[in-house]
Design a protein around this motif. Structure first.
Motif, PDB file in Angstrom:
ATOM      1  N   THR A  71       0.842  -1.200   0.000  1.00  0.00           N
ATOM      2  CA  THR A  71       0.000   0.000   0.000  1.00  0.00           C
ATOM      3  C   THR A  71       0.877   1.250   0.000  1.00  0.00           C
ATOM      4  O   THR A  71       0.615   2.210  -0.740  1.00  0.00           O
ATOM      5  CB  THR A  71      -0.904   0.022   1.270  1.00  0.00           C
ATOM      6  N   ILE A  95      -7.762   4.520  -3.674  1.00  0.00           N
ATOM      7  CA  ILE A  95      -8.644   4.188  -2.540  1.00  0.00           C
ATOM      8  C   ILE A  95      -9.871   3.434  -3.061  1.00  0.00           C
ATOM      9  O   ILE A  95     -10.323   2.442  -2.476  1.00  0.00           O
ATOM     10  CB  ILE A  95      -9.069   5.468  -1.785  1.00  0.00           C
ATOM     11  N   ARG A  99     -11.053  -0.202  -1.861  1.00  0.00           N
ATOM     12  CA  ARG A  99     -12.368  -0.439  -1.264  1.00  0.00           C
ATOM     13  C   ARG A  99     -13.194  -1.434  -2.081  1.00  0.00           C
ATOM     14  O   ARG A  99     -14.051  -2.117  -1.551  1.00  0.00           O
ATOM     15  CB  ARG A  99     -13.134   0.871  -1.096  1.00  0.00           C
ATOM     16  N   TYR A 202      -8.858   7.687  11.348  1.00  0.00           N
ATOM     17  CA  TYR A 202      -9.087   6.269  11.003  1.00  0.00           C
ATOM     18  C   TYR A 202      -9.453   5.434  12.234  1.00  0.00           C
ATOM     19  O   TYR A 202     -10.100   4.395  12.117  1.00  0.00           O
ATOM     20  CB  TYR A 202      -7.867   5.680  10.294  1.00  0.00           C
ATOM     21  N   PHE A 206     -12.067   2.369  11.184  1.00  0.00           N
ATOM     22  CA  PHE A 206     -11.796   0.920  11.082  1.00  0.00           C
ATOM     23  C   PHE A 206     -12.252   0.143  12.331  1.00  0.00           C
ATOM     24  O   PHE A 206     -12.926  -0.881  12.191  1.00  0.00           O
ATOM     25  CB  PHE A 206     -10.320   0.666  10.774  1.00  0.00           C
ATOM     26  N   TYR A 291     -15.746   9.448   5.813  1.00  0.00           N
ATOM     27  CA  TYR A 291     -14.574   8.628   5.495  1.00  0.00           C
ATOM     28  C   TYR A 291     -14.092   8.906   4.066  1.00  0.00           C
ATOM     29  O   TYR A 291     -12.886   9.087   3.815  1.00  0.00           O
ATOM     30  CB  TYR A 291     -14.931   7.146   5.695  1.00  0.00           C
ATOM     31  N   ALA A 295     -10.395  10.374   3.559  1.00  0.00           N
ATOM     32  CA  ALA A 295      -9.388   9.509   2.916  1.00  0.00           C
ATOM     33  C   ALA A 295      -8.824  10.204   1.674  1.00  0.00           C
ATOM     34  O   ALA A 295      -7.614  10.195   1.438  1.00  0.00           O
ATOM     35  CB  ALA A 295     -10.003   8.153   2.566  1.00  0.00           C
ATOM     36  N   TRP A 299      -4.516  11.720   2.615  1.00  0.00           N
ATOM     37  CA  TRP A 299      -3.347  11.032   2.040  1.00  0.00           C
ATOM     38  C   TRP A 299      -2.643  11.917   1.013  1.00  0.00           C
ATOM     39  O   TRP A 299      -1.428  11.854   0.853  1.00  0.00           O
ATOM     40  CB  TRP A 299      -3.738   9.688   1.423  1.00  0.00           C
ATOM     41  N   THR A 319       1.552   5.567   7.882  1.00  0.00           N
ATOM     42  CA  THR A 319       0.848   4.268   7.992  1.00  0.00           C
ATOM     43  C   THR A 319       1.180   3.587   9.320  1.00  0.00           C
ATOM     44  O   THR A 319       0.303   2.997   9.958  1.00  0.00           O
ATOM     45  CB  THR A 319       1.231   3.356   6.803  1.00  0.00           C
ATOM     46  N   GLN A 322      -0.660   5.339  12.024  1.00  0.00           N
ATOM     47  CA  GLN A 322      -2.087   5.005  11.881  1.00  0.00           C
ATOM     48  C   GLN A 322      -2.386   3.591  12.387  1.00  0.00           C
ATOM     49  O   GLN A 322      -3.264   3.390  13.224  1.00  0.00           O
ATOM     50  CB  GLN A 322      -2.458   5.134  10.389  1.00  0.00           C
ATOM     51  N   MET A 323      -1.608   2.613  11.888  1.00  0.00           N
ATOM     52  CA  MET A 323      -1.902   1.209  12.226  1.00  0.00           C
ATOM     53  C   MET A 323      -1.604   0.925  13.703  1.00  0.00           C
ATOM     54  O   MET A 323      -2.324   0.162  14.358  1.00  0.00           O
ATOM     55  CB  MET A 323      -1.108   0.247  11.332  1.00  0.00           C
TER      56      MET A 323
HETATM   57  C1  LIG Z   1      -5.989   4.650   1.828  1.00  0.00           C
HETATM   58  C2  LIG Z   1      -6.270   4.053   3.156  1.00  0.00           C
HETATM   59  N1  LIG Z   1      -5.304   3.011   3.427  1.00  0.00           N
HETATM   60  C3  LIG Z   1      -4.988   2.655   4.677  1.00  0.00           C
HETATM   61  O1  LIG Z   1      -5.496   3.217   5.613  1.00  0.00           O
HETATM   62  C4  LIG Z   1      -3.977   1.574   4.858  1.00  0.00           C
HETATM   63  N2  LIG Z   1      -2.949   2.027   5.716  1.00  0.00           N
HETATM   64  C5  LIG Z   1      -4.588   0.359   5.538  1.00  0.00           C
HETATM   65  C6  LIG Z   1      -5.735  -0.245   4.835  1.00  0.00           C
HETATM   66  C7  LIG Z   1      -6.244  -1.453   5.581  1.00  0.00           C
HETATM   67  C8  LIG Z   1      -7.645  -1.784   5.165  1.00  0.00           C
HETATM   68  N3  LIG Z   1      -8.154  -2.900   5.932  1.00  0.00           N
HETATM   69  C9  LIG Z   1      -7.690   3.517   3.179  1.00  0.00           C
HETATM   70  O2  LIG Z   1      -7.854   2.310   2.989  1.00  0.00           O
HETATM   71  O3  LIG Z   1      -8.607   4.322   3.377  1.00  0.00           O
END
Ligand SMILES: C[C@H](NC(=O)[C@@H](N)CCCCN)C(=O)O
Length: 397
Positions: A71, A95, A99, A202, A206, A291, A295, A299, A319, A322-323
């Protein structure tokens, strides 16, 4: 446990993956990390068929290393190839395709598994990852073609930002040196603010998606099908509308203002869901719109506040923040739900959304002092020119 292994390996590896991509290139990143995805999924599928739990976890871990960095690599390629006036549109398209994957998974995976077997469903996913490897190969060939153009005239330097397949000449020194690890220390305040806004926003989306289906069944009397259809609306909206939002953002800028509005709407939506009789369909619609807006906006802020040669490292840091934060919130939400109930979970989401509103407001003020690189537009093309020179948009502004 399986999700934790995936998200932990994902988090750890993205801390370094973007730096490797900046150093060794997008072709290296694409081929390496897509290979991790394919190998990880193959091990996972084989282990599922043999009910070998240890190898299931190992497969998930390898998959996590690959997917997070893939990604980052995708977004780095977009940042290098699209200029100011089309940057958000390009991010919106990426994106949208991500999705599409989530929507297919959301609506069809369990039906496919029920109609065949779990083993067949996971092998189907693995086969799709090999199919996407073909696209990485096509990308590699396109990049090699571009490299050949570059060699044809050594007096020309080839900008990483060029029309597809056509090198654009820039001044010889333009490409500059490669990133060094210590360059991270010179990342601007705006970069770190954007990273924190991304994590906060996020964390309201999520983890909410992860529990929304249960909430709607347990508290609002939805059937399983109704609950997952309603939750899927969030990703459906993003899948259809992200490119349009991207196009709008390229035209009007206002990335931070849009994020501020979206975070405020998200805060209200979380309150409405648990403390008012408003239908969950309205709530998921509002959260889905917010969202989609955020998004597409947030980014595309990252390439505007770092040098082009640092963009992979920067995206990978965002990332990782975020994660990492989402993993903590997932754990907190689980504990709060277990010990108290959904109203308190909703308060957790509201507080995070409120923090996001505050931080975005602060960032708007900081950005205003620095010529509105994030909230403005690139009508003059000056930011794009700077990208070509290896400067940040703000160096010149
Ligand atoms: C663009 C953005 N991407 C993310 O947030 C990624 N870091 C992780 C995506 C994981 C999805 N289960 C988004 O998807 O909005």
């Amino acid at each position: 446990m399986m999700y934790s292994v995936y998200s932990f390996s994902n988090f750890l590896s993205v801390c370094f993956g973007g730096y490797a991509i900046d150093k060794l290139g997008h072709v290296f990143g694409g081929l390496t990390f897509q290979s991790f995805v394919c190998v990880g999924l193959s091990i996972f599928s084989a282990a599922c068929a043999n009910k070998n739990y240890l190898w299931i976890l190992i497969g998930r871990g390898i998959y996590g290393v690959g997917l997070g960095n893939l990604t980052v690599c995708q977004n780095a390629v977009v940042s290098h190839n699209f200029k100011g006036k089309e940057l958000a549109l390009a991010f919106g398209l990426v994106i949208s395709f991500s999705r599409l994957g989530s929507v297919l998974n959301f609506y069809f995976s369990s039906d496919i598994a029920a109609a065949t077997s779990i083993s067949f469903a996971v092998w189907l996913g693995t086969a799709m990852s090999f199919f996407s490897f073909l696209f990485v190969v096509v990308f590699t060939l396109l990049n090699r073609r571009r490299d050949r153009y570059a060699c044809m005239d050594e007096s020309m330097d080839v900008s990483p930002v060029s029309e597809v397949g056509a090198p654009s000449p820039v001044k010889p020194k333009a490409a500059g040196r490669k990133i060094k690890l210590e360059d991270v220390k010179s990342f601007r305040l705006e970069f770190w603010l954007v990273g924190c806004i991304t994590a906060l926003f996020y964390a309201c989306i999520f983890p909410f998606v992860a529990i929304a289906t249960d909430y709607m069944q347990e508290e609002r009397g939805f059937t399983e099908d109704e609950a997952s259809s309603a939750t899927g609306v969030i990703y459906l909206l993003s899948m259809f509308f992200s490119p349009f939002l991207g196009k709008l953002i390229d035209r009007i800028g206002k990335r931070l203002l849009l994020t501020l509005i979206a975070a405020s709407v998200t805060m209200c939506a979380h309150v409405m869901l648990v403390f008012t009789p408003v239908s969950p369909w309205v709530v998921v619609f509002l959260i889905g719109c917010s969202y989609t807006v955020t998004a597409s906006s947030i980014w595309s802020c990252v390439p505007l506040v770092v040098r082009l040669r640092e963009v992979g490292t920067a995206l990978s840091l965002v990332t990782a923040i975020q994660m990492g934060f989402i993993s903590c919130i997932n754990a907190i939400v689980g504990i709060v739900k277990e010990k108290t109930g959904y109203p308190q979970v909703s308060l957790v989401f509201c507080s995070i959304a409120f923090a996001c509103v505050v931080l975005t407001s602060v960032t708007i003020v900081v950005d205003k002092r620095r010529c509105q690189v994030l909230n403005g537009t690139d009508k003059s093309g000056i930011f794009s020119e700077n990208e070509e020179k290896g400067l940040t948009a703000q160096d010149e502004a």
